[in-house]
Every structure is written in C-alpha cells, then in structure tokens.
Design a protein around this motif. Structure first.
Motif, mmCIF file in Angstrom:
data_model
loop_
_atom_site.group_PDB
_atom_site.id
_atom_site.type_symbol
_atom_site.label_atom_id
_atom_site.label_comp_id
_atom_site.label_asym_id
_atom_site.label_seq_id
_atom_site.Cartn_x
_atom_site.Cartn_y
_atom_site.Cartn_z
ATOM 1 N N ASP A 155 0.831 -1.207 0.000
ATOM 2 C CA ASP A 155 0.000 0.000 0.000
ATOM 3 C C ASP A 155 0.864 1.255 0.000
ATOM 4 O O ASP A 155 1.990 1.271 0.505
ATOM 5 N N SER A 156 0.306 2.311 -0.574
ATOM 6 C CA SER A 156 1.064 3.562 -0.679
ATOM 7 C C SER A 156 1.423 4.126 0.691
ATOM 8 O O SER A 156 2.509 4.691 0.878
ATOM 9 N N ASP A 157 0.526 3.951 1.694
ATOM 10 C CA ASP A 157 0.836 4.460 3.031
ATOM 11 C C ASP A 157 2.020 3.729 3.648
ATOM 12 O O ASP A 157 2.937 4.350 4.217
ATOM 13 N N LYS A 158 2.021 2.420 3.527
ATOM 14 C CA LYS A 158 3.127 1.650 4.100
ATOM 15 C C LYS A 158 4.409 1.868 3.313
ATOM 16 O O LYS A 158 5.506 1.880 3.885
ATOM 17 N N GLU A 193 5.936 4.970 4.595
ATOM 18 C CA GLU A 193 6.632 4.743 5.868
ATOM 19 C C GLU A 193 8.022 4.158 5.615
ATOM 20 O O GLU A 193 9.013 4.570 6.227
#
Length: 422
Positions: A44-47, A50
C-alpha cells in the motif's frame, strides 16, 4: 523494475519494519534481498511511504556520521588507517533495528481495518480467483504449460542469445521456424502493431539470458513433431491392435475413487488404480503374429491386456467405454496413415476382414469376457498401508517361477492370461 530502493536498510531492519507495519512476509520472499525488495514495491502507498521515510532517515544518519568522522580527523590531524567496524571501542552511531521499530507508530490492538484496506483485500482476493490468475500459456522454447503469471512475454527480436534456438544442422522438413528459430507455434503471439512476441518460462529465459542452451528446449533433441490427429485420438486398445510387436502385457486394476456413486458419468471420471506390465514370451508371440496383415484381430487383446475391477455390484460396461473403446473407422484411418508415412509399416497390408470384425464404437467382447471383479474392498486399504519388509510380502506365481511381491497374491496363467487377486 526499480533497483534496491530500500538501501541502505539491512534485511533485518526491513523485516523489523514489516513486522511493525503488519506486512506479512512469506518464506519465499525472505530468501533473498532482491525478492524482498520487489515484494515491497507493491505494498500500500501508506506503508510504502513509511518505508521510504525510514530509509531516508537512515541515509541522513549515515551521512551525518561520516561528516563528523571527517571533521574529527581533520581537527586532530589523525592520518592513521581507519579501523574496521567492530574493532574499536567507540562505535559510530548507527540506525539499528530497535530505532527503526521505535520510529514506526504501532497500531492499536485489535484495530479495525479501514474501508480502503477492506477494499484492497477484496480486490486481491478476486484477482487471485480471476481467469487471468489461473490462465496457462505454452512456452515457445520448451512447449511446456506454465502459469501465465510465471511466464514472460518477450519480443521475438529481443530474445537473449537467440542463437541457441537456431538449428545447427539442416532443419527437418516439418520444422516450423520463426526468424530461423525452432519455436512452438502455440507459444507465439502475433500483433499487427508490435510484431511477433513469444511466451518464455522462467527456466528457459534464465538459461538464454545466461548464454546457455535451455535443457528442455525443442532444439536440445526434444522435438518429435506434431502428432497426427488420426494417431492422437487412438485409445489404448486401438494402439494395441496396430502394434507390430508385443514385448509386454498389461494388467489394469480399477476401483472407484471414493466409493460407488451409481452415476456412470461421475464414476468414469472417478476411477483410479494402477497398471502393471509383465514381460511376455516373445518367441511365441512372434510365431502367433506371423504375416504382413494389419490390424491385429481383437482376440489378441485378451492375451496382452487384463482388467480387474475392485468394487461391489455389477460393473456396467459403458463405464469402461471411454478407456477401452475400439472404433474400426479410427483404426482403419490410423493404419492407412502409418502405411503411407511410417517406414516400419511399409510391408503391411490392410486386412479388410479384421477391420470389419472390429466393433463400430464399443468395448470388444474379448475384453468384456476377460474382466475379473474383486468384491473385497479391504484389499485397497491394505495396499495403502506402509510397506514393512518381511511383514506384508507375499508371492506371485507365474507359471513355475516364484518371485516376491507386496500386498496381494497374484496368480496368472500365461496360456489364457487369467488374472485373479487371491
């Protein structure tokens, strides 16, 4: 494909971050850094953000540490050789696994997934069950079936070291060459705009990229040519009727896969068992088969093939039709093709009387008369037990000879080829 976009993070640090971010890593992914980095490209783009943030944080930490060391060396005038890591008492500050774990905010216990995460998981589940995910393609080099996801589409002009696919000697008249390469036509895609391309499995592509001959490529003595339709549709019995020599005989033992269902359509697909081949008295067989006429009479089938059905109740003959059917028209067409195209059949002539005597589309009566049935279903369980030497060994009586054999006692008469399980 991108490079190592997670450098300078170590593999241990990457695994620690994935554990904190609830990213599940399989054993196959963890085998090498390359597979690990490639897998994390699709998270995912969020992970991913990070991971990139922690990667940049470590880069800044290492850059600051290097500047401090150079400043201290220029101030003190120390020109001695830099010690190897781990040999000095004062270690440079590092961005270790613990710092990485602390830098990532831990999710709350039993936190419900967001709507986007639920949507993404549903999309992944549907993609895994889609026709594209289970589609199979033929490798143009080795002709084997592979999952489409495990194959690569390569332009025919971009095949690495394609010289390994060019016939060295004069090509066979039946060779189908594409730009001088011996390829399987089923693995070739033609596009009017992009030109021709081929499917290559991972093994063949790896060997070609390494400038090596793929072991299963057609050019490595694996080409046998297309099987004519008149031969590919022959059943086992029809092949035996067209065989010039019988070096072996065959014993079929069949039983329902998971108990009798009473439905012939399901029972036929659910039959299972094994085939055992035995050496025959070749001299007597040659004496019996003297002459230059083909096909063989149906009476020969009872001497070279036997069937034992393990099950309760009468065995409907139509259940065996798909496996032991004989069609006189198919035999005649195959024999005509063999006499015309196979040098080993040039001396044979078609026996019209025998062809007429063959069934039109049915199991021969000679096979029906030779079928033996065993109603004791427990012998199947005995055969599934582990083989312990000395405890489950019985004997097979073949004429006057005796030999050791496991599980069942088989008695065979070579004159009439009667087969029975005792």
């Amino acid at each position: 494909m991108m490079g190592d976009w997670l450098s300078p993070l170590t593999v241990e640090e990457i695994k620690a971050i994935c554990l904190t971010l609830n990213i599940t890593l399989s054993n196959a992914v963890c085998k090498s850094r390359l597979k690990l980095v490639e897998f994390l490209e699709n998270v995912d783009s969020d992970k991913r953000a990070e991971l990139e943030g922690l990667r940049d944080q470590k880069k800044l930490t290492k850059r600051g540490s290097s500047k401090r060391k150079r400043a201290e060396a220029s101030t003190t005038g120390d020109t001695t050789k830099r010690a190897k890591p781990g040999t000095s008492d004062e270690q440079s500050p590092t961005f270790g696994t613990q710092e990485l774990v602390k830098a990532v905010p831990k999710p709350r216990f039993m936190q419900l997934p967001s709507a986007k995460e639920i949507h993404d998981r549903c999309v992944e589940f549907l993609d895994a069950l889609s026709p594209h995910a289970v589609a199979e393609v033929v490798c143009a080099s080795c002709t084997r079936l592979h999952w489409q996801s495990e194959s690569t589409i390569v332009s025919i002009d971009s095949i690495p070291h394609s010289n390994h696919l060019h016939p060295v000697w004069n090509p066979h008249p039946a060779h189908v060459l594409m730009d001088g390469m011996l390829l399987e036509t089923k693995g070739i895609q033609c596009n009017n705009t992009k030109g021709a391309s081929v499917h290559l499995c991972g093994e063949c592509l790896h060997h070609l990229s390494s400038n090596k001959l793929p072991p299963f490529t057609l050019l490595n003595k694996m080409w046998i040519g297309p099987v004519p339709e008149v031969l590919s549709q022959l059943t086992m019995l029809e092949q035996l009727l067209l065989t010039p020599v019988y070096p072996q005989c065959f014993v079929y033992k069949l039983h329902p896969k998971s108990g009798s269902t009473g439905d012939p359509t399901r029972e036929q697909s659910g039959l299972r068992g094994n085939v055992t081949s035995f050496l025959m008295n070749t001299d007597e067989v040659v004496e019996m088969l003297k002459g230059a006429k083909m096909p063989r009479p149906a009476s020969i089938l009872a001497s070279v093939l036997a069937i034992t059905y393990v099950g309760v109740g009468q065995l409907p003959i139509n259940w065996l039709k798909l496996m032991f059917c004989v069609r006189h028209r198919a035999v005649l067409e195959a024999l005509a093709w063999l006499i015309q195209n196979n040098k080993y059949f040039l001396g044979y002539v078609i026996d019209e009387e025998v062809v007429t005597s063959l069934p039109e589309d049915n199991v021969p009566v000679e096979i029906i008369a030779s079928i033996r049935q065993e109603t004791q279903m427990d012998i199947l369980e005995k055969e599934s037990d582990a083989c312990v030497p000395g405890s489950l060994m019985t004997e097979v009586v073949v004429g006057k000879d005796k030999m050791g054999m496991g599980f069942n006692k088989v008695r065979m008469d070579w004159n009439t080829f009667n087969y029975a399980t005792v």
